[in-house]
Enzyme design. Structure first.
Site, PDB file in Angstrom:
ATOM      1  CG  ASP A  30      -1.937  -1.106   1.209  1.00 15.28           C
ATOM      2  OD1 ASP A  30      -2.360  -1.482   0.105  1.00 15.28           O
ATOM      3  OD2 ASP A  30      -2.329  -1.588   2.280  1.00 15.28           O
ATOM      4  CG  ASP A  48      -6.309  -1.829  -1.773  1.00 17.34           C
ATOM      5  OD1 ASP A  48      -6.446  -3.045  -2.025  1.00 17.34           O
ATOM      6  OD2 ASP A  48      -5.471  -1.395  -0.970  1.00 17.34           O
TER       7      ASP A  48
END
Length: 78
Positions: A30, A48
């Site tokens: 991330d 995501d």
């Protein structure tokens, strides 16, 4: 409708992207972190975002179909 295939493609593509990260690195990378003052939104990545956008598009497509079915039902009963 074009929305459903696009939504499913985004969801599947995001899932595959996260799976590739899991296989290659052992975890999902991330790299987007958003904050406002001292408040932080959970970190996320492009995969995501694609999954989230696909899910929103799918929900909107379902709501649109429900609305169309109600309109057809009300016009046929008149």
């Amino acid at each position: 409708s074009v929305w459903l295939p696009v939504a499913l493609t985004l969801i599947l593509g995001g899932a595959i992207g996260n799976l590739i990260d899991r296989i290659a690195y052992g975890h999902v990378v991330d790299f987007i972190s958003v904050h406002w003052g001292n408040s932080y939104f959970p970190a996320f990545n492009i995969a995501d975002s694609a999954i989230t956008l696909g899910a929103i598009m799918m929900a909107l497509d379902v709501l649109r179909e429900i609305k169309e079915e109600r309109n057809k039902a009300s016009s046929s009963s008149e």
